[in-house]
Design a protein around this motif. Structure first.
Motif, short mmCIF file in Angstrom:
data_model
loop_
_atom_site.label_atom_id
_atom_site.label_comp_id
_atom_site.label_asym_id
_atom_site.label_seq_id
_atom_site.Cartn_x
_atom_site.Cartn_y
_atom_site.Cartn_z
N GLY B 312 -12.02 99.02 -6.57
CA GLY B 312 -12.70 99.76 -7.64
C GLY B 312 -11.78 100.75 -8.32
O GLY B 312 -11.95 101.08 -9.49
N SER B 313 -10.78 101.23 -7.57
CA SER B 313 -9.77 102.13 -8.13
C SER B 313 -10.37 103.32 -8.86
O SER B 313 -9.84 103.76 -9.88
N THR B 314 -11.47 103.85 -8.35
CA THR B 314 -12.15 104.93 -9.04
C THR B 314 -12.67 105.94 -8.02
O THR B 314 -13.12 105.55 -6.94
N ILE B 315 -12.58 107.23 -8.38
CA ILE B 315 -13.26 108.25 -7.60
C ILE B 315 -14.05 109.11 -8.58
O ILE B 315 -13.54 109.53 -9.62
N VAL B 316 -15.32 109.35 -8.25
CA VAL B 316 -16.17 110.16 -9.11
C VAL B 316 -16.57 111.41 -8.34
O VAL B 316 -16.95 111.33 -7.18
N ALA B 317 -16.48 112.56 -9.00
CA ALA B 317 -17.01 113.80 -8.43
C ALA B 317 -18.10 114.29 -9.36
O ALA B 317 -17.99 114.17 -10.58
N SER B 318 -19.18 114.81 -8.78
CA SER B 318 -20.26 115.22 -9.66
C SER B 318 -21.21 116.16 -8.96
O SER B 318 -21.31 116.18 -7.73
N THR B 319 -21.94 116.93 -9.76
CA THR B 319 -23.01 117.76 -9.23
C THR B 319 -24.35 117.08 -9.40
O THR B 319 -25.37 117.63 -9.03
N ASP B 320 -24.35 115.89 -9.97
CA ASP B 320 -25.61 115.17 -10.20
C ASP B 320 -25.53 113.79 -9.53
O ASP B 320 -24.87 112.88 -10.03
N SER B 321 -26.20 113.65 -8.39
CA SER B 321 -26.11 112.39 -7.63
C SER B 321 -26.67 111.22 -8.43
O SER B 321 -26.13 110.10 -8.37
N LEU B 322 -27.76 111.45 -9.15
CA LEU B 322 -28.38 110.33 -9.86
C LEU B 322 -27.46 109.82 -10.96
O LEU B 322 -27.28 108.61 -11.12
N ALA B 323 -26.85 110.76 -11.71
CA ALA B 323 -25.92 110.34 -12.76
C ALA B 323 -24.74 109.60 -12.14
O ALA B 323 -24.30 108.57 -12.64
N THR B 324 -24.28 110.12 -11.00
CA THR B 324 -23.15 109.48 -10.32
C THR B 324 -23.50 108.05 -9.92
O THR B 324 -22.74 107.10 -10.16
#
Lengths: 602, 368
Positions: B312-324
């Motif tokens: 996937g070569s991707t890392i996501v950081a977020s404060t919104d789990s649903l959006a993530t």
């Protein structure tokens, strides 16, 4: 009675330490010039240290028999060192599996020095000796009498003979009473779970035998295994070293061999006053005060320690001297023996090599076990009969085997399994999910009692785990790589090892019979592609609501019988998906699906 | 008594020879009587005391001290203590400048993680000096990391380093796996990664669970919760792989909280979407990491074959789990054409996030 004047002159060299006349400091040399540690480090002290070491090592190895503590330790070392395990499995399988040659390491000291395994190495012997010492209330005469040989002590030879005859036929039962198997089993099934409960209560998880187990481990039949050890250990209060003297087949095996030992305890008839003090702490009930029963002697050296006359010593190939005595010796009543008074005073004293014979008992050794030939014969017949009696059990046969007698992956087919399994339960000890359980009589007959079977209501077979095969000392569960278990890499052709097959009980399955979504079984099915698939079905529920249900089904050719579906099924008490032994790859007789037979060729 | 009373010498009882003896005997008799009286009284006293104590304990009303009385059986039942998490969870105040979604692409996980967290405000926005931080990876199954069923240990390790750099006094890693906990942590490589990076690993034991009260939850209002790692914790960070799921179709950062519960979790499938929505309500994290280094695109959530995994070569950081998770659904699981699983709508209806990830501010960075 000990420090009498009689021992003053000649024995003073060795016995100086016992003289309380003036107390030397701890590091002061002995008066005779020998170094200070000769006073403290007696051979019996060394023996106690050895016992503590081996007992500690034994417990340590069991303690490391756990996934997170694996560090290349020889986890089953004591089982492999046990020469009876090696010998009996060699009888039953005509092979010596993997590390079982290590039993030779015990045979060497046995053939040189005698049955010293029993009182220097055996952790079970140490346990019995310790308990007997701790709870001893006998004094003086009662203590001496408790350590006299009794004819009942020959039972262990009968037991051994029966077990070995059965083993030759292929029914290996030594594990029922072999001390190492028995103690490993007891630790696994009863003691370590108990210790873990306590370790949890006092918040010392590092002490636990199964740290990180999500639930405390439970074992069916723990009560029986626990009661047996309480009973056997408790018997020390009635007969010291009861198990070792009366029941132990390994002791009998070593006792039989120790007739060839080069060294033994020897009694000097010119010194022995027949006072019987050597019996005070005689562990083996080997009669050192009379004719030493070589096969019973544990080589504990207590008798040498306790002899006030220095009449006992450990000697290389001492010969019986009875026929070399000149003159007639008088039989004495040991209770009335007044040695110093009687010597020199009577008419004509018997002599040995010119020295007066003090002891009234001219015999010094009995080499062979005290079992009359007719009893050996009886034991043989009993063994010959016991074999078919056991094998007639439905549980161990082609037809009628128990559907829940599911053996761990890597196990050999049932008849071979019973030739190998010593019920030590090391596999059960190492199993991280608690799925391995000691088999009940119903599952496995008396022949397979306490052998490992999987119970999926307790745990499941972890996919990438072959620890049970790794620790099995006898190859009942053969050494198996993960690739072989999964049928990966070079084992692709053979396919994975199956231990059974899962079935659905649609009458209890939530989507099938209760209009309720579930399929936890599909979620947890660990093989890829999954062995559990679902039919998606839209239904109108009882309340008129339209819902979509995933109804599970089994693809038997993919199922490996790991049982995680059964374990995770929410219908817990009688799971709606359950594994039975049919379809296991270890047996041609128990296959389920028609196959080309190619698997067997590779 | 002698059986031959006619012989005086032998019937020697109570026949004093002289007056002095008589006096002594009388005194002895008196003493004997008083002893008898005393022992009688003390026996009676002891019996009465024991009786009274027993009567008090069993008959005195329950509110009285030392009463054991339990008239209806309620007192004897085990008392469940309810635990609660902080009202707003472990979230930090919203920021006007930082993005909600930080997406980093590349192959160098260490730098990507840093970039993704920087995109949502940097680690110092979330972790203060002295914080006790809990990291919750997904270690549900006993699978080697390349099989994509568990959080990538390299990224867990990078996250621990990042959090410690920010000054965390203690970093904990905890999960309650489906399979044998010890085996899962070892096989996935998470145990080793966490310990080497300086975190403490918490494995669930029977004693680690307390009943958590989740106000407003549909199913798990009071449910056994893996409490031990939460004692004294300041910040909670979830780090979840991107996985297909046989029933709820996708398991990412929201479903990851499943691993904090104990008890009869095998009932959760009876309303899996309701449960996941409850999970979002139960735990509001400081932030989440979606570990898209690998994507388990089929045969989830267990996988087991490399054929089920793609990079996937991707890392996501977020404060919104649903959006993530919605981003993961579209971008990583690549199920753009399909409707989002039902739990997104349920959780969104509770105001727990924005399932339309295009509506939130997002920063995408290419690393390396």
């Amino acid at each position: 009675v000990t420090d009498q004047a009689g021992q003053s002159a000649a024995p003073a060299v060795k016995k100086a330490a016992n003289k309380p006349a003036s107390k030397p400091g701890f590091f002061d040399n002995n008066r005779d010039g020998t170094p200070f540690y000769a006073r403290h480090l007696r051979i019996t002290t060394v023996r106690v240290l050895a016992q503590a070491f081996f007992f500690g090592l034994f417990v340590f190895l069991l303690w490391t028999t756990w996934l997170s503590r694996l560090g290349g330790y020889p986890a089953s070392l004591f089982l492999e060192l046990d020469p009876l395990v090696g010998f009996a499995t060699a009888l039953s399988t005509h092979t010596v599996y993997r590390w079982l040659w290590r039993g030779l390491l015990i045979l060497i000291p046995t053939l040189l020095l005698g049955r010293l395994f029993c009182n220097w190495i055996c952790p079970y012997g140490t346990l019995h000796q310790f308990v007997g010492w701790l709870f001893n209330i006998r004094k003086n005469k009662a203590r001496i009498d408790a350590n006299r040989y009794r004819s009942g002590y020959q039972i262990k030879y009968i037991i051994l003979a029966i077990f070995l005859v059965m083993a030759a036929f292929g029914a290996l039962q030594i594990g029922l009473l072999d001390p190492i198997c028995l103690l490993v089993r007891t630790f696994t099934v009863a003691l370590s779970p108990a210790i873990d409960l306590i370790a949890g209560d006092i918040s010392l998880p590092k002490l636990a035998f199964s740290p990180g187990a999500s639930e405390p481990r439970i074992f069916g039949g723990a009560w029986l295994v626990g009661l047996i050890i309480i009973g056997l250990v408790g018997m020390n209060l009635v007969i010291p070293r009861f198990f070792c003297r009366v029941l132990c087949p390994l002791g009998a095996f070593l006792g039989f061999l120790s007739r060839f030992a080069l060294w033994r305890i020897d009694r000097d008839l010119t010194k022995c006053t027949d006072c019987d003090l050597c019996l005070r702490r005689c562990e083996g009930a080997a009669d050192p005060q009379a004719a030493l029963r070589k096969s019973e002697c544990f080589v504990c050296f207590n008798c040498i320690d306790d002899c006030p006359e220095d009449a006992l010593s450990f000697k290389l190939t001492p010969l019986p001297v009875k026929d070399l005595i000149k003159g007639r010796i008088r039989k004495k009543d040991p209770a009335k023996a007044k040695p110093k008074a009687k010597i020199n005073s009577d008419e004509k004293q018997a002599t040995l090599f010119g020295k007066p014979v003090v002891s009234g008992i001219p015999e010094t050794v009995i080499v062979a076990p005290d079992v009359p030939r007719r009893r050996w014969f009886f034991a043989g017949i009993a063994g010959v009969l016991a074999y078919p009696f056991l094998r007639m059990s439905k549980a161990v046969n082609k037809r009628g085997y128990h559907e829940k007698a599911i053996r761990p992956p890597g196990s050999v087919a049932e008849p071979e399994f019973l030739e190998r399994c010593i019920k030590c339960d090391q596999c059960i000890n190492v199993c991280p999910t608690n799925v391995l359980q000691p088999a009940t009589l119903e599952q496995s007959g008396l022949e397979g009692l306490w052998t490992p079977v999987m119970d999926f209501s307790v745990g499941f077979c972890q996919l990438n785990c072959v620890l049970c095969a790794e620790v099995c000392p006898t190859g009942a569960i053969q050494k198996t790589s993960i690739a072989k278990k999964l049928g990966a890499g070079e084992y692709q052709e053979q396919g994975p090892i199956r231990v059974g097959t899962a079935f659905f009980n649609r009458g209890r399955c939530l989507p099938w019979s209760m209009e309720t979504p579930c399929v936890v079984c599909e979620e947890v099915c660990p093989v890829s592609p999954k062995a559990i698939g679902t039919y998606e079905e839209e239904i109108i529920r009882w309340d008129g609501q339209k819902i979509v249900l995933n109804k599970p089904y089994m693809r038997p050719e993919l199922c490996i019988g790991c049982g995680i579906c059964e374990h995770e099924c929410p219908v817990m008490d009688d799971a709606a998906v359950y594994v039975t032994a049919i379809g296991e790859t270890r047996s041609e007789d128990r296959t389920l699906l028609l196959s080309s037979g190619k698997k067997g060729e590779s | 008594m002698s059986d031959k009373p006619e012989i005086p010498e032998k019937s020697d009882d109570a026949r004093p020879a002289n007056a002095a003896d008589a006096v002594a005997d009388a005194a002895a008799l008196a003493g004997h009587r008083s002893m008898r009286r005393r022992s009688f009284l003390s026996s009676v006293g002891a019996a009465a005391g024991l009786g009274a104590a027993a009567a008090w304990a069993s008959l005195a009303p329950p509110s009285w001290p030392l009463s054991l009385r339990d008239p209806d059986g309620e007192r004897g039942k085990p008392q469940k203590k309810l635990y609660t998490l902080p009202e707003n969870g472990f979230a930090v105040p919203a920021s006007a400048t930082a993005s909600v979604l930080g997406v980093a692409r590349g192959e160098r996980f260490d730098a990507m993680l840093r970039a993704a967290v920087d995109a949502i405000g940097g680690i110092s926005r979330f972790v203060e000096r002295g914080d006790v931080v809990l990291i919750k990876p997904n270690v549900a199954f006993e699978r080697a990391a390349p099989l994509g069923a568990t959080s990538n240990p390299e990224i867990v390790s990078a996250l621990i380093h990042l959090v410690r750099e920010a000054g965390a006094s203690e970093v904990r890693v905890a999960d309650n796996p489906i399979e044998s906990p010890e085996a899962c942590f070892v096989r996935s490589g998470v145990r080793k990664a966490a310990i080497q990076a300086g975190a403490e690993v918490f494995l669930p034991t029977a004693a680690s669970f307390e009943t958590l009260h989740v106000p407003g939850a549909t199913w798990i209002e009071n449910w056994p919760f893996f409490w031990r790692p939460f004692a004294g914790v300041d910040k909670v960070i979830g780090i979840a792989p991107v996985k297909d799921h046989n029933l709820c179709r996708a398991s990412m950062t929201t479903k990851n909280w499943y691993g904090l519960l104990g008890g009869r979790r095998n009932q959760f499938h009876q309303d899996i979407h309701g449960i996941i929505s409850d999970l979002a309500l139960m735990l509001r994290p400081t932030f989440v990491i979606l570990d898209g280094s690998r994507v388990l695109f089929r045969s989830g959530p267990t996988g087991g074959s490399l054929a089920d995994v793609r990079s996937g070569s991707t890392i996501v950081a977020s404060t919104d789990s649903l959006a993530t998770d919605a981003f993961g659904w579209h971008d990583l699981l690549q199920r753009q054409g399909e409707e989002l699983p039902n739990y997104f709508a349920q959780a969104a209806a509770r105001g727990l996030g924005q399932p339309d990830w295009r509506q939130v501010s997002m920063k995408e960075v290419q690393v390396g």
